[in-house]
Design a protein around this motif. Structure first.
Motif, PDB file in Angstrom:
ATOM      1  N   THR A  59       0.834  -1.211   0.000  1.00  0.00           N
ATOM      2  CA  THR A  59       0.000   0.000   0.000  1.00  0.00           C
ATOM      3  C   THR A  59       0.862   1.252   0.000  1.00  0.00           C
ATOM      4  O   THR A  59       0.727   2.129  -0.868  1.00  0.00           O
ATOM      5  CB  THR A  59      -0.921   0.015   1.242  1.00  0.00           C
ATOM      6  OG1 THR A  59      -1.742  -1.134   1.226  1.00  0.00           O
ATOM      7  CG2 THR A  59      -1.788   1.271   1.241  1.00  0.00           C
ATOM      8  N   TYR A  60       1.778   1.333   0.981  1.00  0.00           N
ATOM      9  CA  TYR A  60       2.541   2.570   1.165  1.00  0.00           C
ATOM     10  C   TYR A  60       3.471   2.854  -0.021  1.00  0.00           C
ATOM     11  O   TYR A  60       3.666   4.013  -0.391  1.00  0.00           O
ATOM     12  CB  TYR A  60       3.358   2.475   2.458  1.00  0.00           C
ATOM     13  CG  TYR A  60       4.031   3.777   2.822  1.00  0.00           C
ATOM     14  CD1 TYR A  60       3.290   4.872   3.252  1.00  0.00           C
ATOM     15  CD2 TYR A  60       5.418   3.925   2.716  1.00  0.00           C
ATOM     16  CE1 TYR A  60       3.900   6.072   3.566  1.00  0.00           C
ATOM     17  CE2 TYR A  60       6.047   5.118   3.036  1.00  0.00           C
ATOM     18  CZ  TYR A  60       5.276   6.192   3.453  1.00  0.00           C
ATOM     19  OH  TYR A  60       5.884   7.381   3.770  1.00  0.00           O
ATOM     20  N   GLY A  61       4.042   1.810  -0.608  1.00  0.00           N
ATOM     21  CA  GLY A  61       4.943   2.013  -1.745  1.00  0.00           C
ATOM     22  C   GLY A  61       4.258   2.578  -2.964  1.00  0.00           C
ATOM     23  O   GLY A  61       4.927   3.021  -3.904  1.00  0.00           O
ATOM     24  N   TYR A  62       2.929   2.590  -2.965  1.00  0.00           N
ATOM     25  CA  TYR A  62       2.162   3.063  -4.117  1.00  0.00           C
ATOM     26  C   TYR A  62       1.280   4.261  -3.752  1.00  0.00           C
ATOM     27  O   TYR A  62       0.359   4.613  -4.494  1.00  0.00           O
ATOM     28  CB  TYR A  62       1.331   1.906  -4.684  1.00  0.00           C
ATOM     29  CG  TYR A  62       2.234   0.790  -5.168  1.00  0.00           C
ATOM     30  CD1 TYR A  62       2.714   0.761  -6.475  1.00  0.00           C
ATOM     31  CD2 TYR A  62       2.661  -0.191  -4.287  1.00  0.00           C
ATOM     32  CE1 TYR A  62       3.573  -0.233  -6.901  1.00  0.00           C
ATOM     33  CE2 TYR A  62       3.532  -1.196  -4.697  1.00  0.00           C
ATOM     34  CZ  TYR A  62       3.990  -1.210  -6.004  1.00  0.00           C
ATOM     35  OH  TYR A  62       4.857  -2.186  -6.428  1.00  0.00           O
ATOM     36  N   THR A  63       1.572   4.884  -2.604  1.00  0.00           N
ATOM     37  CA  THR A  63       0.879   6.119  -2.253  1.00  0.00           C
ATOM     38  C   THR A  63       1.393   7.269  -3.117  1.00  0.00           C
ATOM     39  O   THR A  63       2.476   7.202  -3.697  1.00  0.00           O
ATOM     40  CB  THR A  63       1.095   6.475  -0.777  1.00  0.00           C
ATOM     41  OG1 THR A  63       2.510   6.462  -0.495  1.00  0.00           O
ATOM     42  CG2 THR A  63       0.400   5.493   0.143  1.00  0.00           C
ATOM     43  N   THR A  64       0.640   8.336  -3.171  1.00  0.00           N
ATOM     44  CA  THR A  64       1.082   9.513  -3.919  1.00  0.00           C
ATOM     45  C   THR A  64       2.144  10.267  -3.130  1.00  0.00           C
ATOM     46  O   THR A  64       2.228  10.155  -1.905  1.00  0.00           O
ATOM     47  CB  THR A  64      -0.096  10.458  -4.197  1.00  0.00           C
ATOM     48  OG1 THR A  64      -0.580  10.973  -2.946  1.00  0.00           O
ATOM     49  CG2 THR A  64      -1.216   9.741  -4.932  1.00  0.00           C
ATOM     50  N   ARG A  65       2.916  11.055  -3.840  1.00  0.00           N
ATOM     51  CA  ARG A  65       3.910  11.893  -3.166  1.00  0.00           C
ATOM     52  C   ARG A  65       3.224  12.898  -2.246  1.00  0.00           C
ATOM     53  O   ARG A  65       3.753  13.237  -1.184  1.00  0.00           O
ATOM     54  CB  ARG A  65       4.769  12.612  -4.206  1.00  0.00           C
ATOM     55  CG  ARG A  65       5.744  11.678  -4.914  1.00  0.00           C
ATOM     56  CD  ARG A  65       6.551  12.405  -5.979  1.00  0.00           C
ATOM     57  NE  ARG A  65       5.775  12.619  -7.185  1.00  0.00           N
ATOM     58  CZ  ARG A  65       5.663  13.769  -7.833  1.00  0.00           C
ATOM     59  NH1 ARG A  65       6.240  14.858  -7.340  1.00  0.00           N
ATOM     60  NH2 ARG A  65       4.955  13.854  -8.940  1.00  0.00           N
ATOM     61  N   LEU A 177      10.926   6.855   4.427  1.00  0.00           N
ATOM     62  CA  LEU A 177       9.491   7.113   4.340  1.00  0.00           C
ATOM     63  C   LEU A 177       9.162   8.014   3.152  1.00  0.00           C
ATOM     64  O   LEU A 177       8.148   7.820   2.474  1.00  0.00           O
ATOM     65  CB  LEU A 177       8.990   7.739   5.638  1.00  0.00           C
ATOM     66  CG  LEU A 177       9.022   6.842   6.888  1.00  0.00           C
ATOM     67  CD1 LEU A 177       8.572   7.630   8.118  1.00  0.00           C
ATOM     68  CD2 LEU A 177       8.167   5.593   6.708  1.00  0.00           C
ATOM     69  N   ALA A 178      10.008   8.987   2.881  1.00  0.00           N
ATOM     70  CA  ALA A 178       9.793   9.862   1.729  1.00  0.00           C
ATOM     71  C   ALA A 178       9.841   9.071   0.431  1.00  0.00           C
ATOM     72  O   ALA A 178       9.077   9.322  -0.504  1.00  0.00           O
ATOM     73  CB  ALA A 178      10.837  10.972   1.714  1.00  0.00           C
ATOM     74  N   ALA A 179      10.739   8.087   0.369  1.00  0.00           N
ATOM     75  CA  ALA A 179      10.889   7.282  -0.836  1.00  0.00           C
ATOM     76  C   ALA A 179       9.707   6.356  -1.065  1.00  0.00           C
ATOM     77  O   ALA A 179       9.468   5.893  -2.188  1.00  0.00           O
ATOM     78  CB  ALA A 179      12.178   6.463  -0.751  1.00  0.00           C
TER      79      ALA A 179
END
Length: 508
Positions: A59-65, A177-179
């Motif tokens: 989920t998190y790896g595909y969140t928006t910036r 986390l930013a990445a």
């Protein structure tokens, strides 16, 4: 006085949104204030946290910036909401003064917000596009797009000397986390209460932003088996570490020995040599000596950029520099070190210099208990190059002056240094030719080269490099400070002839 209630740690681990107690506990060892009990980490808890991080990544790896930037800002806000409590327990555990803890908290929240703004710009994505050339001869070219993608769960080890900026929600965590990478933190046992309250801030931000629970976990304490289990867990894809050469090298080797080797981004320390060129020493050697003493004793010398070695020519001008540094160090009061172990290591480091025939004591003091008093020694280039122990980092306010006969020996000595985080040149206009001669050597030896300053104090910015050739760090192409540090947790992926519907949002 703050109206925030006194923070009393509960001593539990944070595993995927739940506060979990362990079967055994360890006691904190504060410089002052109450002792608290904390659960001891285990390999089983590591496995639980890593599995939760992997599940969160889908989920998190595909969140928006935009969503991740909001999350980073929320963490910073939650840390500031606990400001007085963090300072109180941080000063108790580490012995650091309030001003230092407050400044470090500002740096920590500043890093989080800097990364939030950085990812919104999109520069870190390194987006590239080679348009299709269907009529190219002898072969057509397909349509190829490239973007940087997050690599997966990251292990972060808290640092002893920075309980905030290089620990639970420090630079490594912020960059990961930013990445788009979930993080599993192994907290440092030197400041477990500080780690816990910062983890509470991250947990609150997860809740308010609706992020997956496994995006962040904190495992307290533990023996070596916890660190080993973390770096060898098959779901961990990279490691961020700031600490000793011995500990870091052991973990680096474990990462390399895995069935799937992973990158270990270790910042392992440095002696950060300063080169004092003749004209500068002649014009202001005493002032440079006083400034060096201030940098050497800042924070009891417990900075990885502490300038432990000064290189200066023999002669009366060099003597004046040494005398001024010694006089300034005499006036420096003993300071509390971060842990009993660090205080002991400082005394052991000083003992390496005492009694060595090739080393002249300029100022020697006895440090008692957890306090550290400054020490200053002197040797020459020939002895330094023949005695490897003189070039090993002493974590604390100890300085070594290395005297050289002239420009040739100064360059020879520069070539003999191992990899460094920083290298400094003190120069005036008349020293330009010698400085130009040294520069090709120093830029190969260090990640940051500076002129007429002192390396303590690392600016968090786009252009900063905090790393260097081994043994300063294990990956000379990376930095642990600044926006470029996000690259450690990304990898490039090419997309050939993909319809827009299949492309990552950042390429559409």
């Amino acid at each position: 006085m703050s109206d925030q209630p006194v923070f009393t740690p509960h001593g539990k681990h944070l595993i995927a949104g739940a506060w979990v107690a362990g079967d055994t506990t360890f006691a904190s060892e504060p410089a002052h204030g109450p002792v608290h009990q904390f659960s001891v980490g285990t390999p089983a808890l590591v496995d639980e946290a890593c599995r939760a991080a992997e599940e969160a990544f889908w989920t998190y790896g595909y969140t928006t910036r935009e969503a991740r930037a909001k999350f980073l800002h929320a963490i910073a806000d939650e840390i500031e909401a606990r400001a007085a409590q963090i300072t109180e327990i941080g000063t108790q555990e580490t012995g650091l003064p309030e001003g230092r803890l407050n400044g470090e908290r500002g740096r920590t929240t500043g890093q989080l917000r800097l990364f939030a703004e950085h990812i919104l710009k999109g520069d870190h994505l390194d987006r590239r596009h080679d348009s299709a050339l269907p009529d190219r001869q002898p072969l057509p070219r397909p349509d190829i797009k490239l973007v940087q993608r997050p690599i997966g769960p990251i292990a972060v080890f808290g640092a002893s000397n920075f309980p905030l900026a290089f620990s639970t929600a420090g630079g490594d965590t912020a960059a990961a986390l930013a990445a788009g990478c979930p993080v599993v933190v192994k907290g440092h046992s030197a400041h477990p209460g500080t780690g816990e309250i910062v983890a509470e801030a991250v947990h609150a931000a997860i809740e308010s932003c609706g992020m997956p629970k496994g995006v962040f976990s904190l495992i307290q304490g533990g023996k070596r088996d916890v660190g080993q289990a973390l770096v060898q867990h098959p779901l961990i894809k990279a490691v961020g570490f700031t600490g000793s050469l011995g500990g870091g090298r052991a973990l680096f080797d474990l990462c390399a020995q895995r069935p799937e080797p992973i990158p270990f981004f270790g910042e392992l320390g440095s002696v950060n040599p300063m080169f004092l060129l003749p004209e500068a020493v002649k014009a202001r050697g005493s002032d440079i000596g006083k400034g060096w003493a201030g940098s050497l004793t800042m924070g009891a010398g417990q900075f990885c950029t502490n300038p432990g070695i000064a290189v200066v020519q023999t002669g009366p001008e060099g003597d004046a520099f040494v005398a001024a540094a010694a006089e300034a160090l005499k006036g420096a009061a003993p300071q509390v070190m971060l842990t009993d172990g660090i205080a002991k290591a400082y005394k052991d480091g000083k003992a390496r210099f005492d009694g060595r025939n090739a080393v002249e004591p300029v100022l020697t003091t006895d440090s008692e208990g957890r306090n550290a008093a400054p020490n200053l020694y002197q040797t020459d280039a020939s002895n330094y190059l023949q005695d490897h122990a003189l070039g090993e980092e002493v974590f604390g306010p100890l300085g070594l002056v290395v005297r050289v006969s002239g420009a040739d020996e100064m360059e020879t000595l520069a070539r003999g240094f191992e990899g460094q985080l920083t290298a400094t040149i003190h120069m005036d206009e008349g020293d330009t030719a010698l400085a130009q001669r040294l520069m090709p050597v120093l830029e190969r030896k260090a990640g940051r080269v500076l002129v007429n300053g002192f390396p303590t104090g690392v600016e968090v910015s786009d252009a900063m490099v905090h790393g260097g050739p081994y043994p300063a760090s294990t990956n000379f192409g990376a930095t642990s400070v600044g926006t470029m540090s996000i690259r450690r947790f990304l990898r490039p992926v090419s997309y050939q002839n993909l319809p827009d519907a299949l492309l990552p949002d950042d390429l559409k």
